[in-house]
Design a protein around this motif. Structure first.
Motif, PDB file in Angstrom:
ATOM      1  N   PHE A   1      -0.477  14.903  29.703  1.00 62.50           N
ATOM      2  CA  PHE A   1      -0.827  15.193  28.311  1.00 62.50           C
ATOM      3  C   PHE A   1       0.381  15.725  27.540  1.00 62.50           C
ATOM      4  N   SER A   2       1.353  16.290  28.259  1.00 63.70           N
ATOM      5  CA  SER A   2       2.561  16.776  27.592  1.00 63.70           C
ATOM      6  C   SER A   2       3.420  15.625  27.073  1.00 63.70           C
ATOM      7  N   SER A   3       3.184  14.382  27.550  1.00 57.37           N
ATOM      8  CA  SER A   3       3.898  13.222  27.033  1.00 57.37           C
ATOM      9  C   SER A   3       3.217  12.631  25.805  1.00 57.37           C
ATOM     10  N   LEU A   4       2.012  13.121  25.516  1.00 56.95           N
ATOM     11  CA  LEU A   4       1.282  12.698  24.325  1.00 56.95           C
ATOM     12  C   LEU A   4       1.330  13.821  23.306  1.00 56.95           C
ATOM     13  N   ARG A   5       0.788  13.578  22.147  1.00 52.98           N
ATOM     14  CA  ARG A   5       0.699  14.618  21.125  1.00 52.98           C
ATOM     15  C   ARG A   5      -0.697  14.571  20.557  1.00 52.98           C
ATOM     16  N   PHE A   6      -1.334  15.721  20.510  1.00 51.51           N
ATOM     17  CA  PHE A   6      -2.736  15.724  20.115  1.00 51.51           C
ATOM     18  C   PHE A   6      -3.085  17.048  19.462  1.00 51.51           C
ATOM     19  N   GLN A   7      -4.221  17.046  18.785  1.00 51.32           N
ATOM     20  CA  GLN A   7      -4.738  18.255  18.165  1.00 51.32           C
ATOM     21  C   GLN A   7      -6.137  18.530  18.691  1.00 51.32           C
ATOM     22  N   SER A   8      -6.439  19.798  18.842  1.00 47.88           N
ATOM     23  CA  SER A   8      -7.754  20.210  19.316  1.00 47.88           C
ATOM     24  C   SER A   8      -8.418  21.103  18.283  1.00 47.88           C
TER      25      SER A   8
ATOM     26  N   THR B   1     -10.863  17.843  21.941  1.00 44.47           N
ATOM     27  CA  THR B   1      -9.764  16.952  21.560  1.00 44.47           C
ATOM     28  C   THR B   1     -10.290  15.532  21.487  1.00 44.47           C
ATOM     29  N   LYS B   2     -10.066  14.865  20.359  1.00 47.91           N
ATOM     30  CA  LYS B   2     -10.506  13.488  20.193  1.00 47.91           C
ATOM     31  C   LYS B   2      -9.302  12.566  20.073  1.00 47.91           C
ATOM     32  N   MET B   3      -9.361  11.472  20.790  1.00 46.06           N
ATOM     33  CA  MET B   3      -8.328  10.445  20.737  1.00 46.06           C
ATOM     34  C   MET B   3      -9.000   9.087  20.610  1.00 46.06           C
ATOM     35  N   GLY B   4      -8.194   8.058  20.371  1.00 44.54           N
ATOM     36  CA  GLY B   4      -8.671   6.682  20.424  1.00 44.54           C
ATOM     37  C   GLY B   4      -8.059   5.996  21.630  1.00 44.54           C
ATOM     38  N   ILE B   5      -8.881   5.289  22.414  1.00 40.04           N
ATOM     39  CA  ILE B   5      -8.388   4.640  23.632  1.00 40.04           C
ATOM     40  C   ILE B   5      -8.965   3.227  23.736  1.00 40.04           C
ATOM     41  N   ALA B   6      -8.121   2.292  24.152  1.00 38.10           N
ATOM     42  CA  ALA B   6      -8.548   0.942  24.502  1.00 38.10           C
ATOM     43  C   ALA B   6      -7.894   0.564  25.823  1.00 38.10           C
ATOM     44  N   VAL B   7      -8.629  -0.157  26.665  1.00 34.69           N
ATOM     45  CA  VAL B   7      -8.140  -0.578  27.980  1.00 34.69           C
ATOM     46  C   VAL B   7      -8.246  -2.093  28.056  1.00 34.69           C
ATOM     47  N   MET B   8      -7.215  -2.735  28.619  1.00 33.18           N
ATOM     48  CA  MET B   8      -7.243  -4.194  28.762  1.00 33.18           C
ATOM     49  C   MET B   8      -6.695  -4.612  30.119  1.00 33.18           C
TER      50      MET B   8
ATOM     51  N   PRO C   1      -2.612  21.793  28.519  1.00 32.71           N
ATOM     52  CA  PRO C   1      -1.569  21.445  29.483  1.00 32.71           C
ATOM     53  C   PRO C   1      -0.355  22.347  29.347  1.00 32.71           C
ATOM     54  N   LYS C   2       0.507  22.293  30.343  1.00 34.64           N
ATOM     55  CA  LYS C   2       1.753  23.043  30.289  1.00 34.64           C
ATOM     56  C   LYS C   2       2.640  22.502  29.176  1.00 34.64           C
ATOM     57  N   LYS C   3       3.512  23.350  28.678  1.00 37.11           N
ATOM     58  CA  LYS C   3       4.489  22.941  27.664  1.00 37.11           C
ATOM     59  C   LYS C   3       5.853  22.886  28.351  1.00 37.11           C
ATOM     60  N   PRO C   4       6.179  21.731  28.925  1.00 42.19           N
ATOM     61  CA  PRO C   4       7.386  21.658  29.757  1.00 42.19           C
ATOM     62  C   PRO C   4       8.665  21.714  28.931  1.00 42.19           C
ATOM     63  N   LEU C   5       9.711  22.161  29.596  1.00 46.93           N
ATOM     64  CA  LEU C   5      11.060  22.132  29.048  1.00 46.93           C
ATOM     65  C   LEU C   5      11.859  21.135  29.875  1.00 46.93           C
ATOM     66  N   TYR C   6      12.442  20.138  29.190  1.00 44.52           N
ATOM     67  CA  TYR C   6      13.263  19.130  29.850  1.00 44.52           C
ATOM     68  C   TYR C   6      14.715  19.322  29.420  1.00 44.52           C
ATOM     69  N   VAL C   7      15.590  19.480  30.383  1.00 44.67           N
ATOM     70  CA  VAL C   7      17.024  19.598  30.114  1.00 44.67           C
ATOM     71  C   VAL C   7      17.714  18.454  30.860  1.00 44.67           C
ATOM     72  N   THR C   8      18.401  17.596  30.112  1.00 46.80           N
ATOM     73  CA  THR C   8      18.980  16.383  30.687  1.00 46.80           C
ATOM     74  C   THR C   8      20.474  16.319  30.391  1.00 46.80           C
TER      75      THR C   8
ATOM     76  N   LEU D   1       6.935  22.630  21.671  1.00 50.27           N
ATOM     77  CA  LEU D   1       6.634  23.908  21.027  1.00 50.27           C
ATOM     78  C   LEU D   1       5.143  24.177  21.050  1.00 50.27           C
ATOM     79  N   THR D   2       4.354  23.119  20.799  1.00 51.73           N
ATOM     80  CA  THR D   2       2.896  23.177  20.894  1.00 51.73           C
ATOM     81  C   THR D   2       2.440  21.849  21.495  1.00 51.73           C
ATOM     82  N   ASN D   3       1.116  21.660  21.585  1.00 51.69           N
ATOM     83  CA  ASN D   3       0.602  20.394  22.104  1.00 51.69           C
ATOM     84  C   ASN D   3       0.965  19.219  21.206  1.00 51.69           C
ATOM     85  N   ASN D   4       1.310  19.493  19.956  1.00 50.49           N
ATOM     86  CA  ASN D   4       1.562  18.396  19.021  1.00 50.49           C
ATOM     87  C   ASN D   4       2.859  18.561  18.240  1.00 50.49           C
ATOM     88  N   LEU D   5       3.777  19.366  18.753  1.00 53.51           N
ATOM     89  CA  LEU D   5       5.044  19.563  18.057  1.00 53.51           C
ATOM     90  C   LEU D   5       6.159  19.678  19.096  1.00 53.51           C
TER      91      LEU D   5
END
Length: 753
Positions: A195-202, A207-214, A253-260, A298-302
């Motif tokens: 979920f940390s790779s996505l951005r969402f609001q609760s 939390t509502k999202m739109g999903i389609a599977v194919m 979810p966790k708010k990870p810090l990535y240092v590359t 910084l947050t789930n969506n920022l």
């Protein structure tokens, strides 16, 4: 630069735009509803929360048995029919990950198409299990994640509700994982997306999202989906507005810090003309450098990104092009840093034109320019989507050190498919030059498939009369669309581009023009017993005048028929009528020919054929022939591609352009050849080659890359570039065999906390 005057004029402009947009919203608010169209109304699907998943590619844990199976429906070749193959596909989550699992069966295992192992292998030849996620549930932007039977992953970022193919960017990457296992009668898959790779609001723990599977089966050209995806639109599996609304509870979810950090080393050889101009001297330059990228949620969506001494050594070379038109050539962005959340900074001005074009940053006349560093902030604050970018570059040749800044704001209004937004860009040279652009845009879903789009932008620049209320530095677009691919649809546009409109960090295919553009089309789905799956008849045209002189410049009209068979074969045929008024000589190609000023009318014909992806050998063919100004033109291009097992992918692109002006005894023939080779022995290791020949520049450009990618964020590259001269005797002194050669090694490693 008079900063006070600049800020005052900018404030006046922003106020005037706000007044205009407030008025337009008032006009449309009664026609707009808060709900989706009736055909899109669905109950919210509550995703199952589970635990105890052993992520191994086989969804056989007890936790999966408690999750409901998604009911799949055939999208193609016969829309609405029951699937011909069994699919047990499930959706679930825990606090950190969104999971998609599939047990994908085949009556005939020989129908499995397991082609390609490379990360981001873009081909429609293999079978796939894919998920599209509209994480903000804004019905406009989304992410797509897919895996094939070999476990090869591909992801892409989607903007503009996927109206055209260019609205999905497969060069975008994020952190996620997938595993697959081959069975005797099919294959299984598990996809795990943090979920940390996505951005969402609760809101209130929901939390509502739109999903389609194919699921796609290439051998039978069959695709099945959840939810039911309407065939009325192109690319339905990637349209955010067609996803099902799903609900999650208590996501934190966790708010990870990535240092590359990265290190790079290598050398560059160049043959440089000597002082007496009698020959060439070999100049060798050793390269060694390091840099750093930092990403923090910084947050789930920022999300904040910092970059120091940004490097793009591993980026693929640009495809060679030749220009036979009055438009500027467009080259897509391929550098990963600028592809991240590219949709946030989108301010389209029709076609490839945009108020923000990231290739202006760190590139000067095709040469790389050192980027000292910069910062980016993207996400959502309240109801506002926000994108902020600031980069500083080094001086290069006669170009000074520059600062590039961009601020983009958007928010939904009226209904889930409407928004208003604003953008401001600045390009400030350390020599005092400046360019500032700002604009407002709005998209309003008025009713059903009817959309109104409005855009207004202006630019300020040193040494120009910067009048905030003048049309000369302005760009305006009015567009009314009926968006669908079946039945009657249209796209009506009026656009204005003032003579001094010049976005410093933007791209304009054409400048100083105004006029209408219209498209009318009708599409059919013939039915389950027909040979054709879909066909469409369209009429489109535009008429441009100069905004400076008011004189007519260009009129083009096209009548076109497109169709697709149920086996995946595609055709289109078109007749094109052109009226061109040239007030200055037109240079075409690489100064290979010219057309004198005058008035011209001419007609040409186009034909395109694309084979099905069902076989190892696929190809497309395109030909255009007819009159061309006061002469004739014949253009042909083809792109055959051969898949050899799951490890080798070879393709060849060939383009031939022949232009003849017999009355002026002028002609030229140009050839462009591109060879792509890919070898993937594992999903972590690949070797790719991109070799190009362009007869207009008498050169061969080679780009070979080795990549070892054991996990996301951890890469080792060996990059080899070579520029060869093919006609060495065309000038004196005789050209060297090699103009330039580069060998670079680059290693990046991502630390995660």
């Amino acid at each position: 630069m008079n900063v006070v005057l600049l800020k005052t004029q900018l404030m006046k402009r922003l106020i005037s735009f706000l007044v205009i947009f407030t008025f337009l919203i008032t006009l449309t608010i009664r026609a707009s509803g808060q709900n989706r169209d009736p055909e899109m109304k669905q109950s919210v699907y509550k995703v199952s929360r589970i635990s105890g998943i052993n992520f191994d590619g086989i969804p056989d844990e007890a936790a999966w048995q408690t999750v409901d199976t998604l009911q799949m429906t055939m999208y193609r070749p016969n829309f609405g029919a029951p699937p011909t193959e069994e699919s047990i596909i499930k959706l679930a989550y825990d606090n950190d990950f969104l999971y998609l699992s599939g047990m994908l069966f085949y009556k005939n295992p020989k129908d499995i198409r397991a082609i390609g192992k490379k990360r981001d292998y873009l081909s429609f030849a293999p079978d796939r299990l894919a998920i599209t996620i509209d994480s903000y549930n804004d019905r406009e932007n989304a992410f797509n994640f897919a895996v094939n039977p070999n476990g090869a992953r591909i992801d892409g970022a989607i903007k503009n509700d996927m109206l055209v193919w260019e609205d999905i960017n497969f060069n975008w990457n994020t952190f996620w994982d997938a595993k697959t296992v081959r069975m005797e009668n099919g294959w299984t898959a598990e996809i795990r997306i943090p979920f940390s790779s996505l951005r969402f609001q609760s809101s209130n723990g929901i939390t509502k999202m739109g999903i389609a599977v194919m699921r796609t089966m290439a051998a039978t050209y069959e695709s099945v989906s959840w939810p039911v995806l309407s065939p009325n639109f192109p690319f339905p599996a990637w349209k955010a507005s067609l996803t099902a609304e799903v609900e999650f509870e208590n996501l934190n979810p966790k708010k990870p810090l990535y240092v590359t950090p990265y290190i790079i080393g290598g050398f560059e050889n160049k043959n440089i003309l000597n002082e007496p101009k009698t020959g060439y001297d070999l100049n060798t330059k050793w390269k060694g450098d390091a840099g750093l990228d930092v990403k923090y949620n910084l947050t789930n969506n920022l999300i904040a990104d910092l970059t120091v001494n940004t490097d793009f050594a591993q980026a693929e070379a640009d495809a060679q092009q030749i220009n036979l038109s009055r438009l500027s050539l467009y080259f897509p962005e391929k550098r990963n840093f600028f592809l991240e959340k590219e949709d946030v900074f989108n301010f389209s001005l029709l076609g490839n034109s945009n108020l923000f074009y990231s290739r202006n940053i760190g590139l000067y006349q095709g040469n790389p320019v050192t980027i000292y560093g910069g910062a980016r902030l993207t996400g959502r604050v309240g109801n506002w989507d926000i994108g902020f970018l600031d980069m500083q570059t080094e001086d290069f040749q006669e170009n000074p050190s520059e600062n590039f800044g961009t601020l983009r704001l958007k928010r939904s209004v009226l209904n889930s498919n409407s928004f208003i937004g604003t953008m401001v860009t600045s390009r400030l040279g350390m020599n005092g030059n400046y360019n500032v652009a700002s604009g407002f845009d709005g998209l309003f879903r008025v009713v059903g498939d009817e959309y109104l789009s409005l855009k207004w932008a202006q630019t300020f620049q040193n040494d120009l009369n910067n009048d905030a209320f003048s049309t000369e530095p302005s760009r305006f677009i009015f567009e009314w669309q009926r968006r669908n691919d079946t039945g009657f649809a249209y796209d009506l546009i009026y656009t204005w581009s003032g003579k001094t409109f010049n976005p410093g960090i933007g791209f304009e295919e054409r400048q100083n023009f105004q006029g209408p553009h219209a498209t009318f089309q009708y599409g059919w789905l013939p039915g389950k017993d027909a040979v054709l799956r879909y066909h469409k008849l369209s009429l489109k045209g535009y008429r441009w005048w100069s905004t400076e002189t008011g004189k007519h410049e260009t009129t083009t009209a096209t009548l076109q028929w497109d169709f697709e068979t149920k086996k995946g074969i595609k055709w289109y045929a078109a007749v094109n009528r052109h009226l061109e008024n040239l007030y200055d000589k037109l240079i075409i190609g690489y100064n290979q020919a010219s057309v004198p000023a005058g008035e011209y009318s001419f007609t040409d014909f186009s034909l395109n054929y694309t084979t099905s992806n069902r076989h190892a050998l696929t190809a497309f063919f395109n030909a255009t022939a007819g009159d061309f100004y006061d002469g004739r033109k014949w253009s042909f291009n083809t792109y055959p591609s051969l898949k050899i097992g799951s490890d080798f992918d070879l393709s060849l692109y060939y383009q031939l352009d022949f232009v003849e002006f017999s009355e002026r005894s002028m002609e030229f023939t140009n050839h462009i050849v591109r060879f792509n080779g890919l070898m993937t022995l594992t999903t972590k290791t690949s070797v790719s080659a991109f070799i190009q020949y362009n007869s207009a520049i008498n050169g061969i450009i080679g780009n070979i890359r080795f990549r070892y990618n054991p996990r996301d964020g951890n890469d080792f590259y060996i990059v080899y570039n070579e520029n060869l001269n093919t006609d060495r005797s065309r000038v004196e002194p005789k050209l060297p065999f090699t103009s330039a050669r580069t060998v670079l090694l680059k290693y990046t490693y991502t630390f995660r906390w």
